[in-house]
Design a protein around this motif. Structure first.
Motif: not given
Length: 327
Positions: A229-245
Motif C-alpha cells: 500500500a505504501c510502496w513505490s518504485a522508480a523506472w528508467n524505461g522498463q528497468d526498475m532502478v530504485g524502491v521505497a518500501l
C-alpha cells in the motif's frame, strides 16, 4: 526447576525455568517495562521497542521450539528476567545464533546476567551440534548504546562489536518538504504491483550484496510479507532502478516505517532516492500515520544520513550487534 546454567550458579532464591507459553507473556512484558527507565528504552522504536504481551506472544510463536530456546529467571515465584535464542544464515553463509536477555535492574550485579549468558552460550553450542553448522557458526548478541549493564557484560565475556544500526524519526508527517528538482529525463516513479515483486526484491537484495552481517532474504519471504500500500518504485524505461518500501506499524497505526530505500548505484545522486522517500512518506501520511521511523547502518557507504536529515529525520538511538567465536 534448575538452579543455574551449566557452569554457572544463580544466587540463592533464584532459578531458571522453561518458557510455558501464554501464562508467561504478561510477566515477560512486565520485565521489559521494568527495564525501560534504566536502559533508556525507546518505546516506539521499530528496531526494538517496548513490546506488549501480545507482541511477545507473536515473537515467541516464531521461535523454533520456544520452550527450549527461551528461558525465564524466577525469584519468589515471579518472573524477573528472560533470555531468547534465534538463528539465521547470513549472506556470507555465516550461521548466526543470537541471544538476547532482559533482567530487572534491581536484580543486576549479582551474577544473574552472567548465568543467563552462560545458559545461552551452552544452549547455542548444543544447537550448533544438532544443526551441523559448526564450520560457519558464530554467537551473536544485541545491546543498545544506552544499555550500559548489558554492554559491559558482553564485553567482559569476550564479545566484540561488529556493527550498529542508528534509528531516526520524522516526528511530523504534515511537514514534508517538496521533492525539489525534477527527476532526470526518462525516470518515472509509481506504485509497485504484484507483477513488479521480483524486480523490487532483486533491487533490495542487490543493494546489500556487499554488506556484511545481513540476513539472507529469500524471494518467497518477500512475497509472504508483502504489504504494497505504501510502496513505490522508480523506472528508467522498463528497468526498475530504485524502491521505497514503507509500511504502517501493525500495533501502532500512527507510526509508519521506511523499511527499505534502495537506488541502483548507477542511478544514485540524481534525486531518485529523495523522490521515492517523499512518495513513501506521503503514502504513510495518507494511511493515517503521523510520524515515521527508519534505521540504517552506521557504516552506510552511500551517505543516506544526509538525505534522511534533509527531509527532517532526527537520530534516536543506536543498536549494536556483538559477536563471539563459538569455541
Amino acid at each position: 526447576m534448575s538452579n543455574g546454567a551449566p557452569g554457572q550458579d544463580l544466587p540463592v532464591g533464584f532459578g531458571f525455568r522453561p518458557y510455558r507459553g501464554d501464562e508467561d507473556h504478561g510477566p515477560m512484558a512486565v520485565v521489559r517495562l521494568g527495564c525501560a527507565e534504566r536502559d533508556q528504552v525507546d518505546a516506539r522504536s521499530v528496531v526494538e521497542g517496548l513490546p506488549t504481551a501480545t507482541e511477545i506472544a507473536e515473537a515467541s510463536a516464531k521461535l523454533e521450539e520456544p520452550s527450549k530456546n527461551q528461558i525465564l529467571v524466577v525469584h519468589d515465584g515471579n518472573v524477573v528476567g528472560y533470555s531468547t535464542i534465534r538463528w539465521w544464515q547470513e549472506r556470507d553463509d555465516t550461521w548466526l545464533y543470537l541471544h538476547r536477555g532482559y533482567l530487572l535492574p534491581e536484580h543486576r550485579r549479582q551474577g544473574i546476567g552472567s548465568a543467563m549468558l552462560s545458559w545461552a552460550e551452552e544452549r547455542i553450542r548444543r544447537l550448533v551440534e544438532q544443526h551441523g553448522t559448526a564450520r560457519t557458526a558464530m554467537i551473536g548478541a544485541n545491546a543498545t548504546a544506552t544499555e550500559q549493564d548489558a554492554t559491559a557484560l558482553l564485553l567482559a565475556a569476550g564479545y566484540r562489536r561488529v556493527f550498529s544500526l542508528v534509528e531516526l524519526e520524522l516526528g511530523d508527517l504534515q511537514q514534508l518538504p517538496d521533492r525539489g528538482s525534477e527527476l532526470p529525463a526518462g525516470i518515472r516513479t509509481g506504485p509497485i504491483g504484484s507483477s513488479h515483486y521480483r524486480a523490487a526484491w532483486r533491487t533490495v537484495v542487490d543493494a546489500y550484496a556487499d554488506t556484511n552481517f545481513t540476513q539472507k532474504w529469500p524471494f518467497q519471504d518477500f512475497v509472504d510479507t508483502a504489504d504494497p500500500a505504501c510502496w513505490s518504485a522508480a523506472w528508467n524505461g522498463q528497468d526498475m532502478v530504485g524502491v521505497a518500501l514503507c509500511s504502517i506499524r501493525r500495533h501502532d497505526h500512527t507510526l509508519g516505517e521506511v523499511e527499505e530505500l534502495c537506488v541502483r548505484t548507477d542511478h544514485q545522486r540524481l534525486g531518485i532516492g529523495r523522490a521515492l522517500l517523499l512518495d513513501g512518506l506521503r503514502s504513510l501520511r495518507g494511511q493515517g500515520a503521523t510520524a515515521a521511523r527508519l534505521f540504517t547502518g552506521t557504516s552506510n557507504p552511500h551517505r543516506s544520513y544526509d538525505l534522511y536529515e534533509s527531509v527532517g529525520f532526527r537520530r534516536q538511538n543506536e543498536y549494536v550487534r556483538y559477536r563471539k567465536p563459538l569455541a
